[in-house]
Design a protein around this motif. Sequence first.
Motif, PDB file in Angstrom:
ATOM      1  N   CYS A  71      -6.878   2.934   2.995  1.00  0.00           N
ATOM      2  CA  CYS A  71      -5.884   3.812   3.578  1.00  0.00           C
ATOM      3  C   CYS A  71      -6.623   4.927   4.317  1.00  0.00           C
ATOM      4  O   CYS A  71      -7.687   5.375   3.866  1.00  0.00           O
ATOM      5  CB  CYS A  71      -5.024   4.383   2.456  1.00  0.00           C
ATOM      6  SG  CYS A  71      -3.873   5.658   2.930  1.00  0.00           S
ATOM      7  N   TYR A 117       3.038   3.012   2.258  1.00  0.00           N
ATOM      8  CA  TYR A 117       3.027   1.699   1.624  1.00  0.00           C
ATOM      9  C   TYR A 117       2.687   0.616   2.645  1.00  0.00           C
ATOM     10  O   TYR A 117       2.952   0.766   3.844  1.00  0.00           O
ATOM     11  CB  TYR A 117       4.402   1.385   1.031  1.00  0.00           C
ATOM     12  CG  TYR A 117       4.875   2.390   0.015  1.00  0.00           C
ATOM     13  CD1 TYR A 117       5.661   3.477   0.392  1.00  0.00           C
ATOM     14  CD2 TYR A 117       4.546   2.255  -1.334  1.00  0.00           C
ATOM     15  CE1 TYR A 117       6.096   4.405  -0.531  1.00  0.00           C
ATOM     16  CE2 TYR A 117       4.980   3.173  -2.262  1.00  0.00           C
ATOM     17  CZ  TYR A 117       5.757   4.247  -1.863  1.00  0.00           C
ATOM     18  OH  TYR A 117       6.187   5.164  -2.780  1.00  0.00           O
ATOM     19  N   SER A 152      -0.025   0.856  -2.165  1.00  0.00           N
ATOM     20  CA  SER A 152       0.412   2.238  -2.049  1.00  0.00           C
ATOM     21  C   SER A 152      -0.795   3.117  -1.765  1.00  0.00           C
ATOM     22  O   SER A 152      -1.907   2.822  -2.199  1.00  0.00           O
ATOM     23  CB  SER A 152       1.082   2.710  -3.341  1.00  0.00           C
ATOM     24  OG  SER A 152       2.195   1.914  -3.659  1.00  0.00           O
ATOM     25  N   CYS A 153      -0.541   4.207  -1.065  1.00  0.00           N
ATOM     26  CA  CYS A 153      -1.580   5.195  -0.798  1.00  0.00           C
ATOM     27  C   CYS A 153      -0.960   6.577  -0.983  1.00  0.00           C
ATOM     28  O   CYS A 153      -0.091   6.975  -0.195  1.00  0.00           O
ATOM     29  CB  CYS A 153      -2.126   5.035   0.610  1.00  0.00           C
ATOM     30  SG  CYS A 153      -3.267   6.337   1.114  1.00  0.00           S
ATOM     31  N   ARG A 177       2.401  -5.211  -2.719  1.00  0.00           N
ATOM     32  CA  ARG A 177       2.685  -3.946  -2.065  1.00  0.00           C
ATOM     33  C   ARG A 177       1.581  -2.969  -2.418  1.00  0.00           C
ATOM     34  O   ARG A 177       1.381  -2.647  -3.599  1.00  0.00           O
ATOM     35  CB  ARG A 177       4.038  -3.374  -2.484  1.00  0.00           C
ATOM     36  CG  ARG A 177       4.337  -2.021  -1.840  1.00  0.00           C
ATOM     37  CD  ARG A 177       5.702  -1.496  -2.220  1.00  0.00           C
ATOM     38  NE  ARG A 177       6.759  -2.290  -1.616  1.00  0.00           N
ATOM     39  CZ  ARG A 177       8.060  -2.003  -1.727  1.00  0.00           C
ATOM     40  NH1 ARG A 177       8.430  -0.940  -2.414  1.00  0.00           N
ATOM     41  NH2 ARG A 177       8.965  -2.780  -1.145  1.00  0.00           N
ATOM     42  N   THR A 221       3.469   9.418   0.209  1.00  0.00           N
ATOM     43  CA  THR A 221       2.910   8.087  -0.001  1.00  0.00           C
ATOM     44  C   THR A 221       3.236   7.181   1.183  1.00  0.00           C
ATOM     45  O   THR A 221       4.340   7.229   1.727  1.00  0.00           O
ATOM     46  CB  THR A 221       3.469   7.469  -1.299  1.00  0.00           C
ATOM     47  OG1 THR A 221       3.119   8.311  -2.401  1.00  0.00           O
ATOM     48  CG2 THR A 221       2.892   6.088  -1.545  1.00  0.00           C
ATOM     49  N   GLU A 234      -5.584   4.766  -3.100  1.00  0.00           N
ATOM     50  CA  GLU A 234      -4.875   3.506  -2.949  1.00  0.00           C
ATOM     51  C   GLU A 234      -4.647   2.854  -4.311  1.00  0.00           C
ATOM     52  O   GLU A 234      -5.423   3.050  -5.251  1.00  0.00           O
ATOM     53  CB  GLU A 234      -5.663   2.517  -2.073  1.00  0.00           C
ATOM     54  CG  GLU A 234      -6.003   3.005  -0.695  1.00  0.00           C
ATOM     55  CD  GLU A 234      -7.394   3.587  -0.603  1.00  0.00           C
ATOM     56  OE1 GLU A 234      -7.988   3.562   0.491  1.00  0.00           O
ATOM     57  OE2 GLU A 234      -7.904   4.065  -1.637  1.00  0.00           O
ATOM     58  N   TRP A 240      -3.774   1.595   7.684  1.00  0.00           N
ATOM     59  CA  TRP A 240      -4.416   0.680   6.739  1.00  0.00           C
ATOM     60  C   TRP A 240      -5.435  -0.163   7.519  1.00  0.00           C
ATOM     61  O   TRP A 240      -5.128  -0.696   8.589  1.00  0.00           O
ATOM     62  CB  TRP A 240      -3.400  -0.256   6.085  1.00  0.00           C
ATOM     63  CG  TRP A 240      -2.519   0.397   5.078  1.00  0.00           C
ATOM     64  CD1 TRP A 240      -1.265   0.898   5.273  1.00  0.00           C
ATOM     65  CD2 TRP A 240      -2.817   0.607   3.685  1.00  0.00           C
ATOM     66  NE1 TRP A 240      -0.765   1.412   4.093  1.00  0.00           N
ATOM     67  CE2 TRP A 240      -1.698   1.239   3.107  1.00  0.00           C
ATOM     68  CE3 TRP A 240      -3.915   0.315   2.865  1.00  0.00           C
ATOM     69  CZ2 TRP A 240      -1.651   1.589   1.751  1.00  0.00           C
ATOM     70  CZ3 TRP A 240      -3.867   0.665   1.525  1.00  0.00           C
ATOM     71  CH2 TRP A 240      -2.747   1.297   0.985  1.00  0.00           C
ATOM     72  N   GLN A 269       3.621  -3.322   2.635  1.00  0.00           N
ATOM     73  CA  GLN A 269       4.233  -4.501   2.037  1.00  0.00           C
ATOM     74  C   GLN A 269       3.642  -5.739   2.701  1.00  0.00           C
ATOM     75  O   GLN A 269       3.750  -5.898   3.928  1.00  0.00           O
ATOM     76  CB  GLN A 269       5.747  -4.474   2.232  1.00  0.00           C
ATOM     77  CG  GLN A 269       6.462  -5.689   1.692  1.00  0.00           C
ATOM     78  CD  GLN A 269       6.385  -5.799   0.183  1.00  0.00           C
ATOM     79  OE1 GLN A 269       6.526  -4.810  -0.527  1.00  0.00           O
ATOM     80  NE2 GLN A 269       6.146  -7.010  -0.316  1.00  0.00           N
ATOM     81  N   GLY A 308      -2.356  -0.890  -6.081  1.00  0.00           N
ATOM     82  CA  GLY A 308      -1.502  -2.042  -5.844  1.00  0.00           C
ATOM     83  C   GLY A 308      -2.216  -3.335  -5.509  1.00  0.00           C
ATOM     84  O   GLY A 308      -1.591  -4.389  -5.399  1.00  0.00           O
ATOM     85  N   ARG A 340       6.586   4.782   5.102  1.00  0.00           N
ATOM     86  CA  ARG A 340       6.143   5.987   4.416  1.00  0.00           C
ATOM     87  C   ARG A 340       7.320   6.667   3.737  1.00  0.00           C
ATOM     88  O   ARG A 340       8.456   6.587   4.207  1.00  0.00           O
ATOM     89  CB  ARG A 340       5.458   6.942   5.393  1.00  0.00           C
ATOM     90  CG  ARG A 340       6.335   7.479   6.507  1.00  0.00           C
ATOM     91  CD  ARG A 340       5.504   8.167   7.593  1.00  0.00           C
ATOM     92  NE  ARG A 340       4.761   9.300   7.054  1.00  0.00           N
ATOM     93  CZ  ARG A 340       3.707   9.846   7.656  1.00  0.00           C
ATOM     94  NH1 ARG A 340       3.266   9.356   8.805  1.00  0.00           N
ATOM     95  NH2 ARG A 340       3.101  10.888   7.119  1.00  0.00           N
ATOM     96  N   ASP A 341       7.005   7.346   2.642  1.00  0.00           N
ATOM     97  CA  ASP A 341       7.977   8.150   1.909  1.00  0.00           C
ATOM     98  C   ASP A 341       7.416   9.567   1.879  1.00  0.00           C
ATOM     99  O   ASP A 341       6.534   9.870   1.074  1.00  0.00           O
ATOM    100  CB  ASP A 341       8.191   7.591   0.497  1.00  0.00           C
ATOM    101  CG  ASP A 341       9.278   8.333  -0.260  1.00  0.00           C
ATOM    102  OD1 ASP A 341       9.571   9.492   0.092  1.00  0.00           O
ATOM    103  OD2 ASP A 341       9.812   7.763  -1.212  1.00  0.00           O
TER     104      ASP A 341
END
Length: 128
Positions: free
Chosen positions: A99, A83, A21-22, A19, A81, A6, A36, A85, A8, A75-76
């Motif tokens: 995460c 996220y 991130s993981c 934001r 990753t 993780e 999360w 927000q 951010g 997710r991306d």
Amino acid sequence: QVQLVESGGGLVQAGGSLRLSCAASGGTFSRFAMGWFRRAPGKEREFVAAISWISWRGVTTYYGDSVKDRFTIFRDNAKNTVYLQMNSLKPEDAALYYCAATSGSAQRIRVPEGYDYWGQGTQVTVSS
């Protein structure tokens, strides 16, 4: 073995945004549901948000009642990753945010026991 890292977290004023991130490694990211959770001092671990694995239906998101309409998980898969927000932050959002990943059933996506892998956490502090 899946590893989650993780980032951010930090200090933000009430009403502000962060934001998280993981980044995941060691597995097929798209096949994992991601979640999360957070833990504030003296409190139990709390479900924050989760996002399902990719299916023909797309993805499904889930939110805890205390963060609904303020937090967004996405997710991306190209970046492995997920996220979180966080908008309109409140002092009560301050916690260590974790995460987690699971290849298990979505029926347990809101409980810590439903997850197989965990990150080390990132601290979020919200000043009033």
